[in-house]
Design a protein around this motif. Structure first.
Motif, PDB file in Angstrom:
ATOM      1  N   ARG A 135      12.921  69.068 -35.808  1.00  0.00           N
ATOM      2  CA  ARG A 135      11.653  69.804 -35.697  1.00  0.00           C
ATOM      3  C   ARG A 135      11.663  71.054 -36.586  1.00  0.00           C
ATOM      4  NH1 ARG A 135       7.885  69.112 -31.826  1.00  0.00           N
ATOM      5  NH2 ARG A 135       7.488  71.342 -31.699  1.00  0.00           N
ATOM      6  N   LYS A 136      12.794  71.729 -36.550  1.00  0.00           N
ATOM      7  CA  LYS A 136      12.925  72.946 -37.360  1.00  0.00           C
ATOM      8  C   LYS A 136      12.815  72.593 -38.833  1.00  0.00           C
ATOM      9  CE  LYS A 136      16.121  76.790 -37.918  1.00  0.00           C
ATOM     10  NZ  LYS A 136      17.496  77.221 -37.727  1.00  0.00           N
ATOM     11  N   ALA A 139       9.291  71.632 -39.708  1.00  0.00           N
ATOM     12  CA  ALA A 139       8.385  72.782 -39.776  1.00  0.00           C
ATOM     13  C   ALA A 139       8.514  73.470 -41.143  1.00  0.00           C
ATOM     14  CB  ALA A 139       8.704  73.767 -38.657  1.00  0.00           C
ATOM     15  N   ASN A 140       9.747  73.544 -41.627  1.00  0.00           N
ATOM     16  CA  ASN A 140       9.985  74.190 -42.924  1.00  0.00           C
ATOM     17  C   ASN A 140       9.591  73.304 -44.107  1.00  0.00           C
ATOM     18  OD1 ASN A 140      11.071  76.355 -41.604  1.00  0.00           O
ATOM     19  ND2 ASN A 140      13.160  75.567 -41.723  1.00  0.00           N
ATOM     20  N   PRO A 142       7.644  69.748 -44.175  1.00  0.00           N
ATOM     21  CA  PRO A 142       7.038  68.638 -43.442  1.00  0.00           C
ATOM     22  C   PRO A 142       7.294  67.262 -44.058  1.00  0.00           C
ATOM     23  CG  PRO A 142       5.463  70.391 -43.774  1.00  0.00           C
ATOM     24  CD  PRO A 142       6.646  70.706 -44.628  1.00  0.00           C
TER      25      PRO A 142
ATOM     26  N   TYR B 105       8.287  63.565 -34.189  1.00  0.00           N
ATOM     27  CA  TYR B 105       7.816  64.895 -34.593  1.00  0.00           C
ATOM     28  C   TYR B 105       6.785  65.469 -33.623  1.00  0.00           C
ATOM     29  CZ  TYR B 105      10.369  63.701 -38.764  1.00  0.00           C
ATOM     30  OH  TYR B 105      11.373  63.326 -39.626  1.00  0.00           O
TER      31      TYR B 105
END
Lengths: 144, 155
Positions: A135-136, A139-140, A142, B105
């Motif tokens: 997820r991290k 987020a950075n 995609p 996700y």
């Protein structure tokens, strides 16, 4: 490597079981000492019952595992005590036969149940840690 | 028509189209862009809907019918879960049970329960049970996704 170890252990267990049962049977016939062989066969039956009942969890995927484990325990213990009771028709049971059967099954069951319980929590924690990393990263950056 | 192309490192491709009237040329451009982006077409009664993979939370089969769940909407799909995994596993879709596939996700956390179940909590607060028999595969799929992402970043 993990799969190889698993397969080797499986082969050892199967071979050892077959050799023990056949060897025990030959010794029992040769020496006419049946009590050891009887115990050996009983252990095989108990182990088989426990394995079959424990592996039946796959048929109840929607039930909570804890409930399945408890139901499996009750069923397996009932079958084992039933076998002890049935064997009482063929030989004299010791005074502690039922208690021994109870402990022989319950203690390993609790140990393995606890290991399974801890492993489930550890697996969930491990999976969550990988998820947070994904997820991290997502987020950075995609869906690279 | 003005065309601006801006090259930037490590940024998702973004296309904005400003228009007054929809022309055949614009339609062709939009169609091309949509073909590039992984997507599905779902059905809502008689309506056919274009669904971006990024909007999908999870898939589920009920009575041999496949449904796709978005944040607030549900559409029917003409695909099996096997086909979805075959085509979109690399986009973050992982099987959680025989009848469900989740978009990893959209999962915020994975937690065990007292009853020894492992659940995936989605961004819309929905909870999916990760079936025991699929747990190992679930973890392995996440590890594979992570590895693929690192490999792509290294390139």
């Amino acid at each position: 490597m993990k799969k190889w170890i698993y397969e080797v252990l499986l082969a050892i267990c199967v071979s050892y079981t077959i050799i023990s049962i056949i060897g025990g049977g030959i010794n029992a016939v040769a020496s006419k000492e049946y009590s050891f062989y009887f115990n050996l066969v009983m252990m095989l039956i108990w182990t088989s019952v426990a394995a079959i009942v424990l592996y039946s969890h796959a048929f109840f995927p929607k039930w909570p595992p804890l409930v399945v484990i408890l139901i499996q325990y009750v069923i397996a213990l009932s079958i084992i005590l039933g076998i002890v009771w049935t064997s009482g028709f063929f030989e004299i049971l010791s005074k502690t036969a039922y208690r021994d059967a109870f402990y022989s099954f319950t203690v390993p069951y609790i140990i393995f149940g606890t290991i399974f319980y801890i492993e489930t929590f550890k697996q969930a924690k491990r999976a969550d840690s990988i998820l947070q990393e994904l997820r991290k990263d997502n987020a950075n950056n995609p869906k690279t | 028509m003005n065309l601006n192309l801006v090259q930037q490192d490590r940024i998702e491709v973004q296309i904005d189209i400003y228009y007054k009237n929809m022309t055949p040329c614009l339609k062709r451009i939009i169609s091309t862009i949509r073909e590039e982006e992984p997507h599905l077409t779902g059905k809502d009664e008689d309506r056919t809907v274009y669904i971006s993979l990024n909007d999908i939370y999870y898939f589920e089969t009920v009575d041999r019918r496949t449904f796709v769940y978005l944040e607030k909407a549900i559409y029917r799909l003409e695909m099996t879960l096997g086909q979805i995994i075959d085509n979109f596993a690399q986009c973050g879709f992982i099987r959680t049970s025989k009848s469900q596939i989740v978009n990893i996700y959209k999962v915020t956390s994975i937690k065990p329960t007292i009853g020894m179940r492992v659940i995936a909590i989605l961004e819309n607060k929905e909870k999916l049970i990760i079936n025991r028999t699929y747990r190992d595969n679930f973890e392995e799929s996440m590890i594979n996704l992570r590895r693929r992402r690192y490999e792509k970043m290294d390139l």
